[in-house]
Each structure stands twice: as C-alpha cells, then as structure tokens.
Design an enzyme around this catalytic site. Structure first.
Site, mmCIF file in Angstrom:
data_model
loop_
_atom_site.group_PDB
_atom_site.id
_atom_site.type_symbol
_atom_site.label_atom_id
_atom_site.label_comp_id
_atom_site.label_asym_id
_atom_site.label_seq_id
_atom_site.Cartn_x
_atom_site.Cartn_y
_atom_site.Cartn_z
ATOM 1 N N GLU A 190 0.866 -1.180 0.000
ATOM 2 C CA GLU A 190 0.000 0.000 0.000
ATOM 3 C C GLU A 190 0.903 1.230 0.000
ATOM 4 O O GLU A 190 1.621 1.494 0.959
ATOM 5 C CB GLU A 190 -0.924 0.023 1.221
ATOM 6 C CG GLU A 190 -1.864 1.223 1.200
ATOM 7 C CD GLU A 190 -2.682 1.404 2.472
ATOM 8 O OE1 GLU A 190 -3.476 2.363 2.523
ATOM 9 O OE2 GLU A 190 -2.518 0.602 3.413
ATOM 10 N N ASP A 244 4.825 4.706 4.096
ATOM 11 C CA ASP A 244 4.494 6.119 4.247
ATOM 12 C C ASP A 244 5.640 6.797 4.974
ATOM 13 O O ASP A 244 6.389 6.145 5.713
ATOM 14 C CB ASP A 244 3.188 6.293 5.033
ATOM 15 C CG ASP A 244 2.515 7.634 4.779
ATOM 16 O OD1 ASP A 244 3.077 8.666 5.212
ATOM 17 O OD2 ASP A 244 1.446 7.664 4.164
ATOM 18 N N ASP A 259 -2.142 12.179 -2.309
ATOM 19 C CA ASP A 259 -2.161 13.618 -2.572
ATOM 20 C C ASP A 259 -2.302 13.812 -4.082
ATOM 21 O O ASP A 259 -1.487 13.303 -4.854
ATOM 22 C CB ASP A 259 -0.839 14.235 -2.086
ATOM 23 C CG ASP A 259 -0.814 15.748 -2.198
ATOM 24 O OD1 ASP A 259 -1.563 16.320 -3.022
ATOM 25 O OD2 ASP A 259 -0.014 16.372 -1.479
ATOM 26 N N THR A 313 -10.779 4.499 4.345
ATOM 27 C CA THR A 313 -9.694 5.207 5.006
ATOM 28 C C THR A 313 -10.238 6.393 5.796
ATOM 29 O O THR A 313 -11.398 6.792 5.636
ATOM 30 C CB THR A 313 -8.657 5.721 3.994
ATOM 31 O OG1 THR A 313 -9.221 6.839 3.286
ATOM 32 C CG2 THR A 313 -8.269 4.634 2.995
ATOM 33 N N TYR A 314 -9.403 6.952 6.632
ATOM 34 C CA TYR A 314 -9.779 8.133 7.405
ATOM 35 C C TYR A 314 -10.241 9.262 6.480
ATOM 36 O O TYR A 314 -11.291 9.881 6.707
ATOM 37 C CB TYR A 314 -8.584 8.589 8.244
ATOM 38 C CG TYR A 314 -8.748 9.943 8.889
ATOM 39 C CD1 TYR A 314 -9.419 10.079 10.096
ATOM 40 C CD2 TYR A 314 -8.221 11.084 8.283
ATOM 41 C CE1 TYR A 314 -9.572 11.325 10.687
ATOM 42 C CE2 TYR A 314 -8.368 12.332 8.867
ATOM 43 C CZ TYR A 314 -9.045 12.453 10.064
ATOM 44 O OH TYR A 314 -9.202 13.692 10.640
ATOM 45 N N TYR A 315 -9.461 9.512 5.436
ATOM 46 C CA TYR A 315 -9.803 10.610 4.527
ATOM 47 C C TYR A 315 -11.032 10.275 3.698
ATOM 48 O O TYR A 315 -11.837 11.156 3.383
ATOM 49 C CB TYR A 315 -8.611 10.937 3.627
ATOM 50 C CG TYR A 315 -7.510 11.640 4.369
ATOM 51 C CD1 TYR A 315 -7.647 12.963 4.762
ATOM 52 C CD2 TYR A 315 -6.340 10.978 4.716
ATOM 53 C CE1 TYR A 315 -6.649 13.621 5.474
ATOM 54 C CE2 TYR A 315 -5.328 11.617 5.427
ATOM 55 C CZ TYR A 315 -5.498 12.946 5.801
ATOM 56 O OH TYR A 315 -4.499 13.580 6.509
ATOM 57 N N GLU A 316 -11.192 9.011 3.343
ATOM 58 C CA GLU A 316 -12.372 8.616 2.579
ATOM 59 C C GLU A 316 -13.648 8.920 3.356
ATOM 60 O O GLU A 316 -14.629 9.435 2.797
ATOM 61 C CB GLU A 316 -12.296 7.137 2.243
ATOM 62 C CG GLU A 316 -13.473 6.630 1.437
ATOM 63 C CD GLU A 316 -13.310 5.186 1.017
ATOM 64 O OE1 GLU A 316 -14.156 4.705 0.240
ATOM 65 O OE2 GLU A 316 -12.334 4.543 1.445
#
Length: 225
Positions: free
Chosen positions: A51, A76, A125, A205-208
């Site tokens: 990932e 990451d 991003d 995901t958190y952002y999703e």
C-alpha cells in the site's frame, strides 16, 4: 511538536512490524530484507501487496484481514500515521503485515525485482500543478516496474476527479491494460463486480470517510503495468 505525537514516534520506533531504516538509492547500502521479505520477515512464500502512501494503514489492515494467505506492507513517510495501523496489527496478531517508514520515491531500495505482486494507492495527494509527483505518474510507474513483475496490478482509489482523469489518460497514453474503472464506486457494483465492490466500499480510510461526509464521489482505476 505535541506530546501525543512525540509519544507515538517513541512507540513506533519500538514496534517490531515497522521498518524505520531510511534507505536511499545512491547510498550504496543494501537493505537486508530486500529480496528476502518472504523468507526472513513473513516466513512464507505468499505474494506481497504494497500500500503506497498508506497513512494509517487502513487498506494494509483491511486486506490483510481478508486475505491471510497474502502478505501486506504499508509504506508512508509519516510515523505518527503509521503508528495507528502498526499498533492495530500487533493487537490483532496480524503476522502478514509490515510497515516501512520512508518516502515512496525510494521504494525500489526496499524490494528486489518482481518481489512485489500488487500495489494499492488509496487517496494519495492529488498534487495539483505537480503532475510528475502524482503516484501514478511515469516516474512512479517506473519505480513500481523495478519491483513488480510484468502485468502486476495497480489500484488507485481517489475522491479527486482530476487525478482520476489523469490516471485514465496515463493508461491510454502508455498503453497500460485497463482492467476496471468507476466514477462512483458506491453505485457501480454491477460494473465493477461483487468482489471489487466489497473491497472498495467496505474498507474505508480516514480521509475517505471525511470525503464521503462531504458528499464526494469515490473514483477507482485498476490497471496493469
């Protein structure tokens, strides 16, 4: 830097499932697990999925739970983000999970040719105005090809329509085989298939979650390299 973040940095440095040795292509040092992930870390011969830009590792964890017969590595640069996924993996005793803390630019220093079988890129991003820094831009595809066999699959999931269109343009321009795409995965089960639909809607995901709460559509592109 806040106390909580400092505490996470200290904890993640001790996690056995997090690699924090920062390797660079031109430093002349060979990462010891390069070419040896299966034998020396996972202790099996199962395929490896990476990932890219894993953040909190939601896909690394979600896929690892669903596919115990595969190995999963999240990468990451943000240690405080990796902390959450790595801590959860340890708590659940997910032995098919690992994390690497470094920039994606240096991904080929951690893996040998054909060592990685599949790549997921959830909510990267979009790099507006900096197309060559997008994780599906040619420089990154070149890096992925150095570590994956011909025909390896890349999955891009994003709320950014411009990035979605850019990925499709890259597929056409460079003649990558397009396996699937959707402008809105939440209403596209018939087109993308039952298994893909589950992977794309049941792992968030958190952002999703944030994007969905704002009414954003979730786009998806799957192609091979």
């Amino acid at each position: 830097m806040g106390h909580r973040k400092l505490k996470k940095f200290a904890e993640v440095a001790e996690f056995p499932n997090v690699i924090q040795t920062h390797m660079f292509p031109d430093d002349g040092v060979i990462f010891p697990l390069k070419g040896n992930w299966k034998t020396d870390y996972f202790k099996n011969n199962n395929p490896i999925t990476v990932e890219v830009g894993c953040g909190r590792g939601e896909y690394t964890l979600g896929l690892a739970r669903r596919f115990p017969e595969r190995n999963f590595i999240g990468m990451d640069i943000k240690g405080a983000r990796i902390w959450k996924g790595a801590k959860a993996a340890l708590a659940e005793n997910l032995t098919n999970v690992a994390f690497i803390r470094n920039r994606i630019d240096f991904i080929e220093t951690y893996f040998s040719p054909e060592e990685v079988n599949e790549i997921w890129i959830p909510f990267p991003d979009p790099q507006p105005g900096k197309k060559q820094k997008r994780l599906v831009a040619p420089p990154f595809i070149t890096r992925y090809r150095k570590i994956a066999p011909a025909g390896a699959i890349v999955h891009l999931k994003t709320d950014n329509h411009d990035l979605y269109e850019y990925a499709l343009e890259q597929v056409t321009e460079h003649k990558y085989p397009l396996l699937c795409h959707s402008q809105d995965v939440s209403i596209d089960a018939q087109n993308i298939g039952t298994e893909r639909f589950a992977l794309l809607t049941e792992i968030e995901t958190y952002y999703e979650k944030l994007f969905l709460s704002l009414g954003s559509k979730i786009h998806y592109v799957e192609f091979s390299i």
